[in-house]
Design an enzyme around this catalytic site. Sequence first.
Site, PDB file in Angstrom:
ATOM      1  N   GLY A  61       0.908  -1.272   0.229  1.00 17.59           N
ATOM      2  CA  GLY A  61       0.075   0.093   0.085  1.00 17.59           C
ATOM      3  C   GLY A  61       0.849   1.321  -0.037  1.00 17.59           C
ATOM      4  O   GLY A  61       1.963   1.211   0.230  1.00 17.59           O
TER       5      GLY A  61
ATOM      6  N   SER B 109       2.568   4.805   1.242  1.00 18.41           N
ATOM      7  CA  SER B 109       3.282   5.308   2.432  1.00 18.41           C
ATOM      8  C   SER B 109       2.300   5.781   3.211  1.00 18.41           C
ATOM      9  O   SER B 109       1.534   6.793   2.705  1.00 18.41           O
ATOM     10  CB  SER B 109       4.230   6.112   1.899  1.00 18.41           C
ATOM     11  OG  SER B 109       4.916   6.966   3.107  1.00 18.41           O
ATOM     12  N   GLY B 110       2.178   5.555   4.432  1.00 20.64           N
ATOM     13  CA  GLY B 110       1.122   5.936   5.376  1.00 20.64           C
ATOM     14  C   GLY B 110      -0.094   5.450   5.361  1.00 20.64           C
ATOM     15  O   GLY B 110      -1.082   5.847   6.143  1.00 20.64           O
ATOM     16  N   ALA B 111      -0.219   4.380   4.542  1.00 18.48           N
ATOM     17  CA  ALA B 111      -1.398   3.611   4.535  1.00 18.48           C
ATOM     18  C   ALA B 111      -1.813   2.737   6.031  1.00 18.48           C
ATOM     19  O   ALA B 111      -2.940   2.778   6.197  1.00 18.48           O
ATOM     20  CB  ALA B 111      -1.593   2.835   3.339  1.00 18.48           C
ATOM     21  N   GLY B 112      -0.596   2.470   6.592  1.00 17.37           N
ATOM     22  CA  GLY B 112      -0.717   1.664   7.936  1.00 17.37           C
ATOM     23  C   GLY B 112      -0.204   0.430   7.946  1.00 17.37           C
ATOM     24  O   GLY B 112      -0.312  -0.600   8.742  1.00 17.37           O
ATOM     25  N   LYS B 113       0.611   0.113   6.933  1.00 11.94           N
ATOM     26  CA  LYS B 113       1.254  -1.239   6.667  1.00 11.94           C
ATOM     27  C   LYS B 113       2.256  -1.484   8.157  1.00 11.94           C
ATOM     28  O   LYS B 113       1.996  -2.774   8.417  1.00 11.94           O
ATOM     29  CB  LYS B 113       2.103  -1.433   5.491  1.00 11.94           C
ATOM     30  CG  LYS B 113       1.525  -0.987   4.134  1.00 11.94           C
ATOM     31  CD  LYS B 113       2.598  -1.134   2.965  1.00 11.94           C
ATOM     32  CE  LYS B 113       3.813  -0.082   3.108  1.00 11.94           C
ATOM     33  NZ  LYS B 113       3.058   1.502   2.974  1.00 11.94           N
ATOM     34  N   SER B 114       3.132  -0.689   8.446  1.00  8.56           N
ATOM     35  CA  SER B 114       3.962  -0.873   9.625  1.00  8.56           C
ATOM     36  C   SER B 114       2.976  -0.970  10.665  1.00  8.56           C
ATOM     37  O   SER B 114       3.324  -1.989  11.568  1.00  8.56           O
ATOM     38  CB  SER B 114       4.869   0.064   9.770  1.00  8.56           C
ATOM     39  OG  SER B 114       5.443   0.733   8.341  1.00  8.56           O
TER      40      SER B 114
ATOM     41  N   SER C 215       5.924  -1.895  -2.256  1.00  8.41           N
ATOM     42  CA  SER C 215       5.735  -2.724  -3.253  1.00  8.41           C
ATOM     43  C   SER C 215       4.787  -2.356  -4.135  1.00  8.41           C
ATOM     44  O   SER C 215       3.932  -3.029  -4.309  1.00  8.41           O
ATOM     45  CB  SER C 215       5.731  -4.393  -2.698  1.00  8.41           C
ATOM     46  OG  SER C 215       4.741  -4.314  -1.932  1.00  8.41           O
TER      47      SER C 215
HETATM   48  P1  ADP Z   1       2.785   2.627   6.434  1.00  6.88           P
HETATM   49  O1  ADP Z   1       3.955   1.496   6.879  1.00  6.88           O
HETATM   50  O2  ADP Z   1       1.979   1.980   5.302  1.00  6.88           O
HETATM   51  O3  ADP Z   1       4.071   3.717   5.691  1.00  6.88           O
HETATM   52  P2  ADP Z   1       2.220   3.590   9.048  1.00  6.88           P
HETATM   53  O4  ADP Z   1       1.860   2.416   9.719  1.00  6.88           O
HETATM   54  O5  ADP Z   1       3.903   4.013   9.098  1.00  6.88           O
HETATM   55  O6  ADP Z   1       2.169   3.640   7.492  1.00  6.88           O
HETATM   56  O7  ADP Z   1       1.309   4.950   9.637  1.00  6.88           O
HETATM   57  C1  ADP Z   1       0.081   4.802   9.284  1.00  6.88           C
HETATM   58  C2  ADP Z   1      -0.521   5.720  10.404  1.00  6.88           C
HETATM   59  O8  ADP Z   1      -2.192   5.989  10.032  1.00  6.88           O
HETATM   60  C3  ADP Z   1      -0.298   5.644  11.629  1.00  6.88           C
HETATM   61  O9  ADP Z   1      -0.270   6.952  12.372  1.00  6.88           O
HETATM   62  C4  ADP Z   1      -1.542   4.811  12.005  1.00  6.88           C
HETATM   63  O10 ADP Z   1      -1.878   5.171  13.503  1.00  6.88           O
HETATM   64  C5  ADP Z   1      -2.743   5.680  11.501  1.00  6.88           C
HETATM   65  N1  ADP Z   1      -3.883   4.725  11.141  1.00  6.88           N
HETATM   66  C6  ADP Z   1      -5.173   5.158  11.316  1.00  6.88           C
HETATM   67  N2  ADP Z   1      -5.994   4.234  11.284  1.00  6.88           N
HETATM   68  C7  ADP Z   1      -5.290   3.368  10.964  1.00  6.88           C
HETATM   69  C8  ADP Z   1      -5.791   1.767  10.558  1.00  6.88           C
HETATM   70  N3  ADP Z   1      -6.905   1.287  10.393  1.00  6.88           N
HETATM   71  N4  ADP Z   1      -4.740   0.914  10.348  1.00  6.88           N
HETATM   72  C9  ADP Z   1      -3.344   1.327  10.314  1.00  6.88           C
HETATM   73  N5  ADP Z   1      -3.018   2.656  10.695  1.00  6.88           N
HETATM   74  C10 ADP Z   1      -3.804   3.526  10.845  1.00  6.88           C
END
Ligand code: ADP
Length: 188
Positions: free
Chosen positions: A21, A23-28, A95
């Site tokens: 997904g 960046s910032g989608a919530g993967k980590s 990815s």
């Molecule tokens: P990625 O790894 O995809 O770049 P991160 O996990 O670092 O994204 O960041 C996602 C952000 O969105 C975090 O601040 C997280 O708390 C927030 N968030 C809000 N809702 C959700 C959700 N349902 N699942 C995952 N993260 C979420």
Amino acid sequence: MTAQVHSQIQIPTGKTVWLTGLSGAGKSTLASRLTDRLRGQGQPAEWLDGDELRRNLGRGLGFSREDRFENIRRAVYLAGMLNRHGVTAVVSLISPYADMRDYARRELPGFVEVYVDCPLPVCEQRDVKGLYAKARRGEIPEFTGISDPYEIPANPELTLRTAERTPEECVEELAAWLTGNRLDPLRA
Ligand code: ADP
């Protein structure tokens, strides 16, 4: 499916839960929580995070299509090794290209593709690491979603819409799906 690690011991092959997904989608966030949850259930699990992989195994790799593929090839190699020893690999990597994810699927018998779906404006508003602001200012070239493509998975095993659900709900859904699909090697 089992892998023969030692001559007499058969260990069930682990799965690779591949979170893709923007960046910032919530993967980590989801990968970390899922890994903790699996370990809490006594299941060996390892989290392979894109940023960590780049820091430790990807020195010198950039964000061209070729370099992204190389980064993913290394992650797949590592996940395969873990899987052979019965460890579930939870991978959080943007990815962005379908052919790279298809490569992972071909290489890893226990591959599970999870599309962490979040609209670009929401990711940009979250801007967890300030990267979108930089990308918009033109300070980061080849930034996925802004100046580089993201190919939406056509047929993922699971889609999690993180703009509509809490992290807890998403992990719950993921864990339930995996249990139904016999993630737990002890049950396989
Ligand atoms: P990625 O790894 O995809 O770049 P991160 O996990 O670092 O994204 O960041 C996602 C952000 O969105 C975090 O601040 C997280 O708390 C927030 N968030 C809000 N809702 C959700 C959700 N349902 N699942 C995952 N993260 C979420």
